[in-house]
Structure formats: structure tokens, C-alpha cells
Design a protein around this motif. Structure first.
Motif, PDB file in Angstrom:
ATOM      1  N   ASP A 217       0.818  -1.205   0.000  1.00  0.00           N
ATOM      2  CA  ASP A 217       0.000   0.000   0.000  1.00  0.00           C
ATOM      3  C   ASP A 217       0.859   1.265   0.000  1.00  0.00           C
ATOM      4  OD1 ASP A 217      -2.629   0.842  -0.157  1.00  0.00           O
ATOM      5  OD2 ASP A 217      -2.662   1.419   1.960  1.00  0.00           O
TER       6      ASP A 217
ATOM      7  N   ARG B 212       0.968   6.393  -2.210  1.00  0.00           N
ATOM      8  CA  ARG B 212       0.102   5.656  -1.282  1.00  0.00           C
ATOM      9  C   ARG B 212      -0.962   4.949  -2.100  1.00  0.00           C
ATOM     10  NH1 ARG B 212       0.190   7.561   3.879  1.00  0.00           N
ATOM     11  NH2 ARG B 212      -0.761   5.582   4.385  1.00  0.00           N
ATOM     12  N   HIS B 213      -1.391   3.819  -1.642  1.00  0.00           N
ATOM     13  CA  HIS B 213      -2.434   2.995  -2.264  1.00  0.00           C
ATOM     14  C   HIS B 213      -2.180   2.781  -3.758  1.00  0.00           C
ATOM     15  CE1 HIS B 213      -4.122   4.416   1.451  1.00  0.00           C
ATOM     16  NE2 HIS B 213      -4.276   5.637   0.982  1.00  0.00           N
TER      17      HIS B 213
ATOM     18  N   THR C 179      -4.742   1.370  -6.868  1.00  0.00           N
ATOM     19  CA  THR C 179      -6.149   1.468  -6.473  1.00  0.00           C
ATOM     20  C   THR C 179      -6.660   2.834  -6.938  1.00  0.00           C
ATOM     21  OG1 THR C 179      -5.703   2.556  -4.375  1.00  0.00           O
ATOM     22  CG2 THR C 179      -5.642   0.152  -4.372  1.00  0.00           C
ATOM     23  N   PRO C 180      -7.991   3.026  -6.899  1.00  0.00           N
ATOM     24  CA  PRO C 180      -8.519   4.342  -7.324  1.00  0.00           C
ATOM     25  C   PRO C 180      -8.018   5.476  -6.434  1.00  0.00           C
ATOM     26  CG  PRO C 180     -10.271   2.708  -7.204  1.00  0.00           C
ATOM     27  CD  PRO C 180      -9.063   2.056  -6.661  1.00  0.00           C
ATOM     28  N   GLU C 181      -7.619   5.146  -5.191  1.00  0.00           N
ATOM     29  CA  GLU C 181      -7.160   6.223  -4.288  1.00  0.00           C
ATOM     30  C   GLU C 181      -5.688   6.543  -4.460  1.00  0.00           C
ATOM     31  OE1 GLU C 181      -8.716   3.349  -1.867  1.00  0.00           O
ATOM     32  OE2 GLU C 181     -10.205   3.974  -3.346  1.00  0.00           O
ATOM     33  N   GLU C 182      -5.066   5.971  -5.493  1.00  0.00           N
ATOM     34  CA  GLU C 182      -3.624   6.165  -5.666  1.00  0.00           C
ATOM     35  C   GLU C 182      -3.252   7.643  -5.631  1.00  0.00           C
ATOM     36  OE1 GLU C 182      -1.592   3.846  -8.600  1.00  0.00           O
ATOM     37  OE2 GLU C 182      -0.362   5.560  -9.189  1.00  0.00           O
ATOM     38  N   GLU C 183      -2.186   7.926  -4.892  1.00  0.00           N
ATOM     39  CA  GLU C 183      -1.787   9.318  -4.671  1.00  0.00           C
ATOM     40  C   GLU C 183      -0.265   9.356  -4.664  1.00  0.00           C
ATOM     41  OE1 GLU C 183      -2.966  12.416  -1.283  1.00  0.00           O
ATOM     42  OE2 GLU C 183      -4.007  10.495  -1.192  1.00  0.00           O
TER      43      GLU C 183
END
Lengths: 395, 770
Positions: free
Chosen positions: B325, B623-624, B627-631
Motif C-alpha cells: 500500500d 500511497r495505495h 487502487t482508485p485512491e492512488e496518490e
């Protein structure tokens, strides 16, 4: 190797070593498991190929046309695939640690199993056993299967060691590091295969003696003791010993046990085969040994430090030099020559793996590969002397 | 050897250790200690083949459970490695105890074995005469067998000579084209040419039918071995080795070094050596912490190089597979980092934690400096960053946000102002926890247990040499003193009624930590002083108050208010000009780093290696991932603690990255630059012109050669960063031995690899049957 293997060699360890899809593997770890998986498939194909040889031999005996062995190219392909995937594994590990991956014990051992595959591939073509005859082809198949199984076993053992990365200390940052290591490990692998041939021969001889007789009780007992009592016999000689016994017992039951006259040519050819494997390995052993000296010369202006690992490697080299002289000048052939060769393989094993237990190895420069051993900053000579000299200066 | 005397010494050693022995015997018994440990270790393992009978020490369940969670954060592989290492440590400790017990039980046998080994020179066989003799015999027999039946034949030798000349010409051409760049190439090339010419000519006299590859290989190998033995003998009889201890702070040339294995004998070089520079560079590493996890194991450190990707923080997706993650990619690595002032700006994230901050620019006579002012709570300034004081002492300024600015003006009448606070604790009084009390000059405070404190004097400008530990001699009253080092004089009255102890307390100095506490009369009374820059006597107070970004007001001492906003100059007295740069509600910090790499010049010389510098790295932290929350975020770090430039906190504070130079392990590299000196005949030294600094630089694996001596980097001491231990070797045998080794490799390759490749294996093995 300062400590005995910490993990277990049970079924779990085996499954772990052939399961590339588990959670949390590094890419080199995943590729290593692919190597094992391919080796397992190759070993199964090789065993099948070996069994089909019998029908080929039967066909020769009965004067029928001999069909090509359908498993021959798939098992060679498996060996080739294992070498290719093994190279990918080494490359991945290189990327993970950013240097030639031979610093920790686990890296060195994986490198040695990879070298075993490479030398088997080379010897497969250099020895050309199947061109000699179908009996010799069986011998080549057996060698292939043993090497593939050996690679799985070695990699299984590797998984009990820490795979943590280590930075290269300044002394190891040299262009000599990869060739020194690679030449030695390759020669160890090749000479191990030569040793394997001698082990197969001596197991064969022992069981022929048991089932057919013809050897003195003393020599049989001596042979038995050597095969069973050498250190780490459980991974080196005992499996081959048991397997050969079972095969020959089966042959005896079915009445196909070869006659006593069989042993003389077998001895000659196996000795020749082991000599050829030796011939491939010895130049690399020599080069590897002396490359260490060139390196030490550049690092400490000292080509030979009488470090315990150097001594052990030198003894190994001398055993092989004795072998070549006994063979060429002393007229040693057959089992006498093979006994010396087996002693050489034993010496390789001691240098490579048992070394960490030897009395003088505690202060060796070559203990970099141990976990938790951080080399001191004084890298040559007695540290206590240096410390004392410094104290005097400060006074 | 006086064995009876030794027996006596041995019993003393056995009972009381070697330190009790006469000095002359200590060396030997120290060697014996090493011997018995090494042999004990070996025999113990021999008796426990395959680990049978060795102690097993499983990991305690608590440790094991902690590792499971550790593995989730740092990866399964790291977890397994920790498990293996810790098991090895747990088991190893037990095993070492057993080996110790084994040695103790077999002390007498080991001692006998040591004596036998000593008599036979087994301990250093290679230094013994019998081993040298053996090698001599080997040389003689190799010579005799290689040259059996040798006789001189003019025609053969002439032909060989012609060939040899061709080889030499070829080698010289190679050198001319620069293809050979061996160290001391001329020597080596000459020796190599001499070797082949000799081998060729001598080989022509050995009776054999014709020249073959096998014969060539045989001859090269055996002559190589002879040369090697000659070189080895040369080394044995001429080598000097030792260590030269140099310090870059000491420019005087040294010519005395310490010989190995012979510490008491100093040896002298025929010239002098001094150390110009010494440098050590460590590996760059990143430590990743998950502060909410409170692991007891130390987090791993990841060595950094451009292109490296580190994946951490394993989470399970729906299918049960683990994925990382947190992904950290190393984009760039720099060997120089400049750390500037931290940049502040209003956060673009409306959900960010509120953090009010005023950025002010102070201009005094053209000298500009920047201040970040934090709002005060109440009428007490706990931090220096809460009060800005005029260098000309005309005003002081505090900030207020989210509170009534009037409430920040202290109400105390003159002379009763609070100077600061004292935290006191007394061993055996109360709960032992520090208690904070306000400090008002002239007041006496009862502490309990019969102790009391009286606050006598204070200064904001303690002057070493003028003020002393009894009183301040400052010419100005406290409110007029400039801001310097704050100090407070207190009387400590003990329960015994004796004369009170006068103590001076300094702000920022912890008496316990600095060892002052032990020197106090009432050493069980621990006091810590903090000055209050707002409530203490001083110039008039002003409060800068704002409730929204960029707009505020200045509250005067009389309570009147003047509006102000970003970019305006505050109407303060005195000659300093204060401009409001920014008034922030949700301040966000950004480190202000600039990086560059120093490139070595065309000779490979890099002066920057020796200059202490912070180093930098640019990372991409994701982070992440996947995933759709990738940042993703670009993170710049430097190895400097200034402004926490070495740290990065994730916005949710779950991940902390710490960028370090990993000095706990072996360094990345050591280098030294030497200067060599000749005696000038008048008792002084003169420099030897040896070229550029790069030519006089030594690195590990790259030594300096001068007049037969080789100098190499061998020792360093992290405690003394200017010290460099230089290995000294005088060994004329080295090139000879190397020629021998090259020849053996070459000959072996010809005989075993080239011959079968060219001619095949010869006849197939006989007896091919099944």
C-alpha cells in the motif's frame, strides 16, 4: 555458514520452494521458485527418459529398430529453461541489491545452484554421453536428474537462510569480485558433477559387489564407511546409494543384473567421463583461486594472506593437482583415480560449506557471507597489533 | 622451552586469567585463549553433526506475534529474515554457552594440544621452516621433471628465439595501442615477455617429437609455478609490512611505521609520508517508520540508489492476495544538499489541521531576516517562537489567533512580573515528578520536605567572565538588557537550616545532562528554568491579531488597534521595520532544499569527496498504488536535521521517512591523499613531485606505489575522523608471483580448454556398452 540450518526440511519447505505465487515474495524469490518448479518438471521428464532408455536397450539387444526417445528434447529444454530462468533470477537479485549478488550466504548458494545448472548444460554437450551408447545415455540422464534434484534441494536449503540485503563493504567493491566468485562457483559446480559421477560409480561398485561378489570384504566395508559416514552424507551420497541399491535389486529380481565383466568397461568410461568434467572445471578453479590473489594484491598489496579460506581453497586445488599428476604420470585410472577425484569434491564441499566450522575460520576475511558478522575496519593482519600500535601513537 | 615453568604459568592462567601472568607470557596465553576457543568450536560441531543434540531455543510467543505484524508493514521476506536472525541469536547464545562448558571440561586436553601445535609450528605453518623447505623441494622436483632429458639444440633454440621475438613485438604493439593498462605496466610487460621468451627457448630443448598445445600448456604451467615459487621466496625474505598512522591535522611527514606481528619494533621508511586529506562516505539509507505501530524491532534501513523501488505496508485485497500500500521510488540521489529556510504557505487542503502562523520580515539597517511567529495561548510565552523582540529593544510582539488579544497582556504590576517558570523535583519529596512554578524575583517558594527557593536575580544576557555563579553584574536593568543567554540566580534553602546554596540556572542547559547537578550542595534538588520573553520586564508589548487569512490588526499597548494585511509595514516604534509577509490560518511547510552532484574531473579526481556535505535524495512516494485512491507525491530530503530536512511525514502521520547516512555499517568508501617527502639533508623535508592529488590518492582496492613501497587504505576510526591507517608494504616479489599466476592460468586454459576445443577429446572412451 556459522550455524546449522535453522528451518526445517519438511514438506512445507519443499512446497514453499516450488510455489511462485505466494504472498510477499521479492521478484528474485519468485523467480527462484520458478527455477525450482522447472527443475522439478525437468527431473520428472528426465526420470521418464531414463525409463524409456530401457526399452531402447531392449530393442538393441533384440535387434529391433530403435525408436528415438521422445522425452529427450523436452528434458534438455527443461534444463535450458532452468538456466534461462536462473539467469533472470540472478539479474533480479542484482537489481534488488545493486551489486553482483554474491555477498551473503544465501546469495552465494543460489549462485552455486545456478552454476550447477550452467555446468550441467555445458557438460551435457561436452560429454556427449548418448553418442557413446544407450547405457551411457542412462548415465547422462541420471546425472541430469540428480543435478536438477540437487538444485531444488540446495534452493530449499537457501530458504532457511536470511535473504536480507547487505551493502558491499569497500574492499568488495572491486572488478575482481564478480569474476573471482563466478569462476570459483562455476568450477565448484563442475567439479561437484565430476564428484557425482564418482559417487554413482562407487555406489554401483558396492551394490555389484553385494549382488555379484568379486570384491574383498575389507574394500566393501571401507567403501560403505566412506559413502555413509562422510559429513552431510544425507544430502550427498546416501540418496544415490539407496536409489542405486533399489534399482540393482530390481534388476536382480528380474534377472537382468549385468554380469561381472560389465564392471571393467564401466569403470573405464565413468572414469573418462569424470575426467572430462574435471577438465572443464580445473581451469576455472585455478583462475578463481589466483584471481583472489590478484584482488588481494590490489587491496592490500598482499597476494596471499594465508587466510583460512585461502588455505582451504589451496588444499582443494592441490588435491586436484595431485589427481592430474597421478592420472597422467602415476598411471592412476579407474577407481583409484576416481577416489582421488572424490576426495577433491569433498575438499570443495569443506571449503565451500563446512568452512565456517573450521577452527581458524573465525577471523577469516571470507566470512563476509555470514549473517550478523560485520567485518572490522582493520582488514589485514592482527587487529590487536594495529590497535596497540595506534595506542602507542596516541601516547 | 621450559615446560615446567609453563605448567606453573598454565595453572595461574587457568585459575586467574592471563592478566595475572608475567608480561612475557601474556602473549602466548592470549594465543592459547584463541586456540582453545577455535578448537572447542570445531570439536563441538564435529560432535553435533547435522545439529543433532544442539540446543533449540524457539522464539518467545510475544516476539513471534510482534514479527507477524512487522511482516505486514515491512513485507513477509523481511519478517522471515528477522525470524531467522532472531532464532539464530537465541539458539546461538545457548550454543555458545555449551561450547564454553565443553572447553572448561576439556581444558587440560586442549592445553596439551596447544603445546603440540606450538612445537610443530602448526599455528602458523606457513611461517615455519619445514613448510618453506617443503615448497623448496616442490620447486626442485617441478624443475627436474619439467626439464628431464633437456639438452641444447641450436636450430630449435634459434627457431624458438624468432617466435619469442614475435611475441615480444606483439606485446609491445598491444601496449602501444593502450590495450594493456596494467599497474606498473612496463615492469609487468617486461617480466611477462621475459617469461615467455625463457619458456619458449628452454622448452625447445626438451625432447618431444613436436610442439603441441598440450606440451605448450604443460610448459607454461610448470614454468609459471617455478616463477611463482621464486617470487614467493623473494617475498618471504624481503617483505616488510606494517601500518602507518597518519592524521590530516598533523602536516609533519612521518617515516616510522609499526610492523605487523612485531608491534614493539618500529620500522623506518626511506622517505616521509603525510596525510593531506582523508574522507569517508557512507551508504545513503532510508528508514521507514510506522509511528502508530510501536514496533520493538528496529525498522529496516534501505540503501538508496536511483531507480530503486521499495514496497511496504502490505494489505489484503478482496481475493486475499497481499499488495503493497506504500511504494517509494528513488528518483535522484545527490552528494550535495543545501538546506534553506523552510517555506510556508496556506494549505490548499481545506481539511488540513488548522495551524495559524505569521511570517514577518524584519529589516534593520538593510539587514533582513525572516521570523515565523506562532500565536500565544494565555499570557505566557512558552516558546521563543511566540515572541519577536526588537533588536533595538523598543518593542516586543506576540501573535493572537482565535482568542481575545487583550487577554494576552499580562496584568502584573511592575516589579511583580513573572520572569519565567521553574520545574522542580526533589528526590524523596512528593511523587518525584517535576512541578512547574512561576518565577517572580524576590519571592520565596516552599517546595515541601523543608526545602524552599528564593529567586534572587535574572538576566537575559549572561556574560561569561563578567557574571558569575553568585550574582549578575549586568550594567543595565533587566528590562533594558539585550536578548542573549537567559540566566536566573536562586537560593536553595535546605531542611537542615544551613546557609542557603546560591545557584545560577541557565535556560536551555539541563544540569543533570551536563553533569552540573552532581556539583551542587543540594544535589537532590533538580531545577529547570525557562525564561518567559513576554511576561518578564522588557520593552512595550504589541499583539498582532488576525482571524482570517491575510487580514489582521496590530493591538497597541494602550489597547488601540491598527488594521494591517499581508505586505504592510507594522506601525512599531524604533528603527527596525517589520513587514507582515503572510498571516496564515492553515500553514503548510515545505522544505527548501537545493541539490547538486559534484562530478569528478577527467582524471577521476573528486575534491568534493573530502568535503563534509549533506546529501540529498528525491523520492516519489505513492500511497495505495494500483487502487482508485492512488496518490503520488514528490519528496525531497537531505541528511540534515536543520528544519527536519531529513524527515517526511505522510499527511495522515502514519508513515515517517527518515533519510540517513548509514554510519553503523561499513562505509561506502574511504579515501586518503598522501604527500611524499624526501629528506633535504639539513634535517628538514622537501616534497616529492608526484603529480596531482588524484595521483597521490589511495582508495580501497587502489594503492599508491612509490620506490618499491605500496601504500593502501586499511584502517579508520569513526571516533577520530581525521585519522587514516595506511598499510605499508615493501615486497619486490609481487610482480614475479603475479607473472607466475597469470602463466598458470594461461597454461591451464591452453591445456584443458583450448586443446579439447581445437582437437576434440581424442578417442571416445572405450567400453561403450550397456
Amino acid at each position: 555458514m556459522g550455524d546449522p540450518p535453522q528451518g526445517s526440511f519438511g514438506m512445507n519447505a519443499f512446497i514453499d520452494s516450488i510455489h511462485p505465487f505466494q504472498n510477499g515474495l521479492s521478484s528474485s524469490g519468485m523467480w527462484l521458485r520458478w527455477v525450482d518448479l522447472i527443475c522439478l518438471v525437468g527431473a520428472l521428464l528426465g526420470t521418464g527418459m531414463m525409463l524409456l532408455r530401457w526399452s531402447q536397450i531392449a530393442a538393441v539387444r533384440e535387434g529391433r529398430a530403435v525408436k528415438a526417445n521422445p522425452l529427450e528434447w523436452p528434458s534438455t529444454l527443461a534444463l535450458l529453461a532452468a538456466v534461462v530462468v536462473g539467469s533472470v533470477q540472478v539479474w533480479m537479485r542484482y537489481r534488488e541489491v545493486n551489486h553482483f549478488p554474491s555477498q551473503t550466504m544465501s546469495e552465494v548458494i543460489v549462485m552455486s545452484s545456478f552454476s550447477l545448472l550452467v555446468s550441467m548444460l555445458i557438460l551435457h554437450f561436452a560429454l556427449q554421453l548418448k553418442s557413446i551408447g544407450y547405457g551411457w545415455a542412462i548415465m547422462g540422464d541420471a546425472l541430469l536428474v540428480l543435478v536438477l534434484l540437487g538444485v531444488i534441494g540446495i534452493n530449499c536449503y537457501t530458504l532457511t537462510l536470511s535473504s536480507a540485503e547487505r551493502d558491499l563493504p569497500p574492499a568488495l567493491q572491486s572488478y575482481w569480485f564478480p569474476p573471482h566468485l563466478a569462476a570459483l562457483i562455476f568450477s565448484y559446480a563442475t567439479l561437484t558433477i565430476a564428484g557425482l559421477v564418482t559417487v554413482i560409480y562407487f555406489c554401483l561398485r558396492f551394490w555389484m559387489g553385494v549382488f555379484r561378489g568379486g570384491y574383498s570384504k575389507g574394500s566393501q566395508l571401507l567403501l560403505l564407511a566412506c559413502l555413509l559416514l562422510i559429513p552431510f552424507a544425507q544430502v550427498a551420497t546416501i540418496p544415490i546409494f539407496v536409489l542405486m541399491g533399489a534399482v540393482l535389486f530390481l534388476l536382480k529380481l528380474r534377472g537382468h543384473l549385468p554380469g561381472r565383466e560389465f564392471m571393467a568397461p564401466v569403470e573405464g568410461t565413468m572414469e573418462e567421463v569424470s575426467y572430462r568434467a574435471f577438465s572443464v572445471g580445473i581451469p576455472f578453479l585455478t583462475a578463481g583461486l589466483f584471481m583472489g590473489a590478484f584482488w588481494a594484491q590490489e587491496a592490500w598489496a598482499n597476494y596471499w594472506g594465508w587466510d583460512s579460506k585461502e588455505n582451504s581453497a589451496l588444499i582443494t586445488w592441490l588435491v586436484y593437482i595431485a589427481y592430474i599428476h597421478l592420472r597422467m604420470l602415476g598411471g592412476y585410472r579407474g577407481e583409484k583415480a576416481m577416489a582421488v577425484l572424490a576426495a577433491g569434491a569433498m575438499s570443495v564441499f569443506i571449503t565451500f560449506q563446512v568452512f565456517g566450522f573450521l577452527p581458524d575460520s573465525q577471523k577469516s576475511l571470507h566470512r563476509y557471507t555470514d549473517d550478523g558478522v560485520v567485518p572490522t575496519e582493520g582488514m589485514q593482519g592482527k587487529t590487536s597489533d594495529e590497535t596497540q600500535a595506534r595506542l602507542e601513537v596516541q601516547r | 622451552m621450559n615446560l615446567v615453568a609453563e605448567e606453573v604459568d598454565y595453572h595461574i592462567f587457568k585459575d586467574q586469567g592471563y592478566q595475572k601472568l608475567p608480561a612475557s607470557m601474556q602473549d602466548e596465553f592470549q594465543q592459547y585463549e584463541a586456540f582453545r576457543w577455535a578448537e572447542g568450536y570445531f570439536i563441538y560441531h564435529l560432535m553435533h553433526l547435522y545439529g543433532i543434540g544442539m540446543p533449540k531455543a524457539p522464539l518467545p510467543p510475544r516476539v513471534s506475534a510482534g514479527l507477524e505484524r512487522f511482516g505486514e508493514k515491512y513485507g513477509r521476506e523481511e519478517e522471515k529474515n528477522r525470524r531467522k536472525q532472531m532464532t539464530a541469536v537465541f539458539t546461538g547464545r545457548e550454543k555458545l554457552n555449551e561450547i564454553g562448558a565443553f572447553i572448561h571440561d576439556h581444558e587440560d586436553e586442549l592445553w596439551r594440544a596447544f603445546q603440540v601445535a606450538t612445537v610443530l609450528d602448526l599455528n602458523r605453518t606457513y611461517k615455519s621452516s619445514w613448510f618453506a623447505t617443503l615448497l623448496g623441494l616442490l620447486g626442485v622436483s617441478v624443475f627436474l621433471s619439467a626439464y628431464r632429458g633437456w639438452r641444447f639444440e641450436t636450430r630449435r633454440s634459434a627457431r624458438a628465439l624468432v617466435w619469442a621475438v614475435w611475441v615480444v613485438v606483439f606485446l609491445l604493439c598491444l601496449r602501444g595501442f593502450g590495450a594493456l593498462s596494467l599497474p606498473w605496466a612496463p615492469d609487468m610487460l617486461g617480466l611477462m615477455a621475459a617469461f615467455f621468451v625463457g619458456t619458449w627457448i628452454l622448452g625447445s630443448g626438451v625432447p618431444k617429437k613436436r610442439v603441441s598445445l598440450q606440451k605448450a600448456g604443460f610448459f607454461i604451467v610448470h614454468n609459471g609455478l617455478l616463477v611463482l615459487l621464486i617470487g614467493g621466496a623473494t617475498s618471504k625474505f624481503t617483505t616488510e609490512r606494517g601500518i602507518l598512522n597518519l592524521d590530516s591535522r598533523d602536516p609533519t611527514p612521518k617515516d616510522v611505521y609499526y610492523r605487523f606481528f612485531d608491534v614493539h619494533k618500529k620500522a623506518r621508511l626511506p622517505f616521509g609520508v603525510s596525510l593531506d586529506r582523508f574522507g569517508r562516505k557512507d551508504w545513503l539509507a532510508l528508514q521507514v517508520d510506522f509511528p502508530n505501530e510501536e514496533f520493538t524491532s528496529r525498522p529496516p534501513r534501505y540503501t538508496l540508489w536511483p531507480g530503486r523501488t521499495i514496497e511496504l505496508d502490505q494489505v489484503r485485497d478482496e481475493s486475499g492476495a497481499e499488495r503493497a500500500d506504500l511504494r517509494i521510488e528513488v528518483l535522484e540521489v545527490y552528494d550535495h544538499a543545501e538546506v534553506g529556510l523552510v517555506k510556508v504557505h496556506e494549505s490548499s487542503d481545506p481539511d488540513a489541521e488548522p495551524l495559524a502562523l505569521a511570517e514577518l520580515l524584519l529589516d534593520r539597517g538593510g539587514q533582513r531576516s525572516r521570523f515565523l511567529l506562532l500565536p500565544m495561548e494565555g499570557d505566557r510565552a512558552r516558546l521563543q517562537a511566540e515572541v519577536l523582540r526588537d533588536p533595538g529593544n523598543a518593542w516586543r510582539l506576540a501573535a493572537a489567533n482565535g482568542s481575545d488579544p487583550e487577554s494576552h497582556f499580562p496584568k502584573a504590576r511592575p516589579g511583580r512580573e513573572r520572569i519565567g517558570t521553574i520545574e522542580w523535583s526533589i528526590v524523596g519529596v512528593g511523587d518525584g515528578q517535576p512541578t512547574a512554578i512561576p518565577v517572580v524575583l524576590g519571592e520565596t517558594v516552599e517546595l515541601g520536605g523543608g526545602y524552599s527557593l528564593t529567586f534572587r536575580q535574572a538576566t537575559t544576557d549572561f556574560r561569561t567572565g563578567k557574571d558569575d555563579d553568585k550574582e549578575s553584574h549586568h550594567p543595565l536593568p533587566l528590562e533594558k538588557q539585550p536578548l542573549g543567554f537567559a540566566a536566573l540566580w536562586v537560593d536553595v534553602q535546605g531542611p537542615d537550616g544551613a546557609e542557603p546554596e546560591r545557584r545560577v540556572l541557565f535556560e536551555t542547559i539541563d544540569d543533570v545532562q551536563f553533569g552540573r547537578q552532581r556539583g551542587f550542595f543540594y544535589s537532590d534538588v533538580v531545577l529547570r528554568f525557562a525564561y518567559d520573553y513576554w511576561s518578564a520586564p522588557g520593552p512595550p508589548r504589541y499583539v498582532l491579531h488576525w482571524e482570517e487569512h491575510g487580514k489582521g490588526e496590530l493591538v497597541m499597548p494602550d489597547g488601540s488597534r491598527v488594521p494591517t494585511s499581508d505586505g504592510q509595514v507594522l506601525p512599531l516604534p524604533g528603527d527596525a521595520e517589520v513587514t507582515v509577509s503572510q498571516l496564515l490560518e492553515r500553514a503548510d511547510f515545505e522544505s527548501n532544499l537545493s541539490f547538486h552532484n559534484s562530478e569528478p574531473d577527467e582524471n577521476g579526481w573528486n575534491r568534493a569527496f573530502y568535503e563534509p556535505a549533506h546529501r540529498g535524495v528525491v523520492l516519489r512516494v505513492t500511497r495505495h498504488p494500483g487502487t482508485p485512491e492512488e496518490e503520488s507525491q514528490r519528496v525531497e530530503l537531505a541528511t540534515s536535521q536543520a528544519g527536519n530536512a531529513n524527515l517526511w511525514f505522510s499527511p495522515d502521520r502514519e508513515v515517517v521517512l527518515q533519510f540517513v547516512e548509514n554510519s553503523e555499517m561499513m562505509p561506502f568508501e574511504w579515501r586518503s591523499v598522501l604527500t611524499l617527502w624526501d629528506r633535504d639533508g639539513a634535517g628538514g623535508w622537501k616534497k616529492v613531485a608526484l603529480g596531482s592529488e588524484r595521483e597521490r590518492e589511495i582508495r580501497v582496492n587502489d594503492y599508491l606505489y612509490f620506490r618499491g613501497y605500496r601504500f593502501f587504505q586499511t584502517n579508520a576510526d569513526p571516533q577520530v575522523p581525521t585519522y587514516s591507517g595506511i598499510g605499508v608494504v615493501y615486497d619486490p616479489g609481487i610482480p614475479i608471483v603475479l607473472i607466475g599466476m597469470y602463466a598458470i592460468i594461461l597454461g591451464g586454459a591452453i591445456a584443458f580448454l583450448v586443446r579439447p576445443a581445437v582437437k576434440g577429446w581424442g578417442t571416445p572412451p572405450k567400453g561403450a556398452s550397456a
